[in-house]
Design a protein around this motif. Structure first.
Motif, mmCIF file in Angstrom:
data_model
loop_
_atom_site.group_PDB
_atom_site.id
_atom_site.type_symbol
_atom_site.label_atom_id
_atom_site.label_comp_id
_atom_site.label_asym_id
_atom_site.label_seq_id
_atom_site.Cartn_x
_atom_site.Cartn_y
_atom_site.Cartn_z
ATOM 1 N N CYS A 117 37.272 61.454 10.277
ATOM 2 C CA CYS A 117 37.637 61.387 11.699
ATOM 3 C C CYS A 117 38.141 59.991 12.045
ATOM 4 C CB CYS A 117 36.472 61.802 12.598
ATOM 5 S SG CYS A 117 35.063 60.702 12.607
ATOM 6 N N ARG A 118 38.576 59.860 13.270
ATOM 7 C CA ARG A 118 39.034 58.558 13.765
ATOM 8 C C ARG A 118 38.554 58.420 15.205
ATOM 9 N NH1 ARG A 118 43.668 59.112 16.883
ATOM 10 N NH2 ARG A 118 44.559 61.194 16.808
ATOM 11 N N HIS A 119 38.634 57.196 15.722
ATOM 12 C CA HIS A 119 38.159 56.972 17.086
ATOM 13 C C HIS A 119 39.109 56.065 17.855
ATOM 14 C CE1 HIS A 119 36.525 53.297 15.186
ATOM 15 N NE2 HIS A 119 36.612 52.765 16.398
ATOM 16 N N GLN A 120 38.971 56.145 19.166
ATOM 17 C CA GLN A 120 39.676 55.246 20.069
ATOM 18 C C GLN A 120 38.647 54.728 21.062
ATOM 19 O OE1 GLN A 120 43.137 56.893 21.956
ATOM 20 N NE2 GLN A 120 43.232 55.265 23.465
ATOM 21 N N LEU A 121 38.529 53.409 21.166
ATOM 22 C CA LEU A 121 37.598 52.760 22.082
ATOM 23 C C LEU A 121 38.400 52.037 23.147
ATOM 24 C CD1 LEU A 121 34.822 51.560 22.965
ATOM 25 C CD2 LEU A 121 35.155 49.807 21.201
ATOM 26 N N GLU A 122 38.010 52.245 24.394
ATOM 27 C CA GLU A 122 38.666 51.524 25.481
ATOM 28 C C GLU A 122 37.691 51.278 26.615
ATOM 29 O OE1 GLU A 122 41.538 53.715 28.087
ATOM 30 O OE2 GLU A 122 41.183 55.314 26.626
ATOM 31 N N ASP A 177 31.586 58.348 39.817
ATOM 32 C CA ASP A 177 31.326 57.694 41.101
ATOM 33 C C ASP A 177 30.459 56.467 40.887
ATOM 34 O OD1 ASP A 177 32.695 59.728 42.530
ATOM 35 O OD2 ASP A 177 30.894 60.974 42.524
ATOM 36 N N ALA A 178 30.726 55.415 41.674
ATOM 37 C CA ALA A 178 29.928 54.187 41.620
ATOM 38 C C ALA A 178 30.077 53.463 42.951
ATOM 39 C CB ALA A 178 30.390 53.298 40.478
ATOM 40 N N LEU A 179 29.030 52.800 43.390
ATOM 41 C CA LEU A 179 29.083 52.037 44.638
ATOM 42 C C LEU A 179 29.849 50.736 44.454
ATOM 43 C CD1 LEU A 179 25.466 52.597 46.010
ATOM 44 C CD2 LEU A 179 27.595 53.713 46.716
ATOM 45 N N GLN A 180 29.877 50.204 43.259
ATOM 46 C CA GLN A 180 30.643 48.998 42.938
ATOM 47 C C GLN A 180 31.410 49.249 41.647
ATOM 48 O OE1 GLN A 180 27.201 46.426 42.517
ATOM 49 N NE2 GLN A 180 27.455 46.354 40.305
ATOM 50 N N ARG A 181 32.486 48.489 41.449
ATOM 51 C CA ARG A 181 33.257 48.646 40.213
ATOM 52 C C ARG A 181 32.346 48.361 39.018
ATOM 53 N NH1 ARG A 181 38.636 49.031 39.926
ATOM 54 N NH2 ARG A 181 38.799 47.759 38.070
ATOM 55 N N THR A 182 32.293 49.299 38.107
ATOM 56 C CA THR A 182 31.394 49.199 36.960
ATOM 57 C C THR A 182 32.167 49.481 35.679
ATOM 58 O OG1 THR A 182 29.544 49.942 38.332
ATOM 59 C CG2 THR A 182 29.267 50.125 35.958
ATOM 60 N N ALA A 183 31.960 48.625 34.692
ATOM 61 C CA ALA A 183 32.629 48.793 33.397
ATOM 62 C C ALA A 183 31.976 49.902 32.597
ATOM 63 C CB ALA A 183 32.583 47.485 32.609
ATOM 64 N N ILE A 184 32.827 50.768 32.045
ATOM 65 C CA ILE A 184 32.388 51.865 31.182
ATOM 66 C C ILE A 184 33.199 51.781 29.896
ATOM 67 C CG2 ILE A 184 32.305 54.373 30.895
ATOM 68 C CD1 ILE A 184 32.093 54.584 33.925
ATOM 69 N N LEU A 185 32.525 51.955 28.764
ATOM 70 C CA LEU A 185 33.233 52.048 27.498
ATOM 71 C C LEU A 185 33.390 53.516 27.162
ATOM 72 C CD1 LEU A 185 31.527 49.179 25.484
ATOM 73 C CD2 LEU A 185 33.457 49.097 27.071
ATOM 74 N N ARG A 186 34.609 53.874 26.822
ATOM 75 C CA ARG A 186 34.946 55.257 26.507
ATOM 76 C C ARG A 186 35.305 55.318 25.030
ATOM 77 N NH1 ARG A 186 39.538 58.921 29.253
ATOM 78 N NH2 ARG A 186 39.691 60.457 27.585
ATOM 79 N N VAL A 187 34.650 56.243 24.305
ATOM 80 C CA VAL A 187 34.966 56.448 22.896
ATOM 81 C C VAL A 187 35.429 57.888 22.743
ATOM 82 C CG1 VAL A 187 34.116 56.440 20.530
ATOM 83 C CG2 VAL A 187 33.148 54.842 22.202
ATOM 84 N N ASP A 188 36.654 58.076 22.294
ATOM 85 C CA ASP A 188 37.168 59.409 21.949
ATOM 86 C C ASP A 188 37.079 59.537 20.445
ATOM 87 O OD1 ASP A 188 38.078 60.590 24.513
ATOM 88 O OD2 ASP A 188 39.311 58.794 24.566
ATOM 89 N N LEU A 189 36.473 60.646 19.992
ATOM 90 C CA LEU A 189 36.261 60.888 18.572
ATOM 91 C C LEU A 189 37.096 62.098 18.158
ATOM 92 C CD1 LEU A 189 32.541 60.283 19.052
ATOM 93 C CD2 LEU A 189 33.932 58.923 17.487
ATOM 94 N N PHE A 190 38.000 61.886 17.238
ATOM 95 C CA PHE A 190 38.938 62.919 16.788
ATOM 96 C C PHE A 190 38.549 63.367 15.392
ATOM 97 C CE2 PHE A 190 41.044 60.022 19.685
ATOM 98 C CZ PHE A 190 41.603 60.884 20.611
ATOM 99 N N MET A 191 38.211 64.644 15.242
ATOM 100 C CA MET A 191 37.782 65.172 13.941
ATOM 101 C C MET A 191 38.970 65.742 13.194
ATOM 102 S SD MET A 191 34.703 64.504 14.474
ATOM 103 C CE MET A 191 33.687 64.242 15.890
#
Length: 191
Positions: A117-122, A177-191
């Protein structure tokens, strides 16, 4: 089915070299070890200078989530500093990596077995919308604010370092949804 992964339920394991610890967030297949995982997501806390473990056949991404940063020397030639200004690095798991720290750092770590598999992190932010693009998507709250992820009658309240793992059966569109801007890390995993 969406799986909520609260940080408070995870346990850190010390590194063999004593230079830090790793907290596994998710792994596939669920009962896999270091020799047979398809993908693995974790938090690494680096407390001292030293080498990284070698993972032949693995692609890795690191993103700084806390601390002053870390300087990495890859294969004795290329030096990269992970800092707030440049927090992410991709590298092959078989590279010889030496870390130098000026203080304790915490890094988000994604590893995928290259032949499976491969991944994309952003980095994304909440509030906002998430359109899924892979069979498995992991959301990790890297910032200080709380995030409410919701879709099709499901909702999950995530705090800092909590994660939400979405699979192929979950909704394609999610509201974050968030009351303040909040950083989230997104990982997409492609099989």
């Amino acid at each position: 089915m969406a799986t909520f992964i609260p940080h408070e339920c995870l346990r850190a394991a010390p590194w063999k070299n004593g230079g830090g610890s790793t907290t596994e967030i998710a792994i596939a297949p669920p009962d896999a070890g270091f020799d047979d995982f398809d993908w693995r997501v974790s938090l690494a806390t680096i407390t001292a200078d030293g080498p990284f473990s070698s993972f032949p056949g693995i692609d890795r991404s690191l993103m700084l989530v806390d601390g002053p940063g870390v300087q990495l020397t890859l294969d004795g030639a290329r030096t990269v500093a992970l800092t707030a200004a440049q927090p992410m690095l991709w590298f092959p798991g078989e590279a010889a990596v030496l870390a130098q720290v000026k203080g304790i750092t915490t890094d988000f770590n994604v590893m995928t077995r290259r032949d499976r598999c491969r991944h994309q992190l952003e980095k994304i932010t909440a509030p906002g919308k998430l359109a899924r693009r892979s069979a498995a998507t992991l959301l990790f709250v890297a910032g200080d604010g709380a995030v409410l992820a919701r879709a099709n009658g499901q909702q999950f309240a995530l705090a800092r370092y909590d994660a939400l793992l979405l699979d192929a059966d979950d909704a394609q569109e999610w509201q974050l949804d968030a009351l303040q801007r909040t950083a989230i890390l997104r990982v997409d995993l492609f099989m």
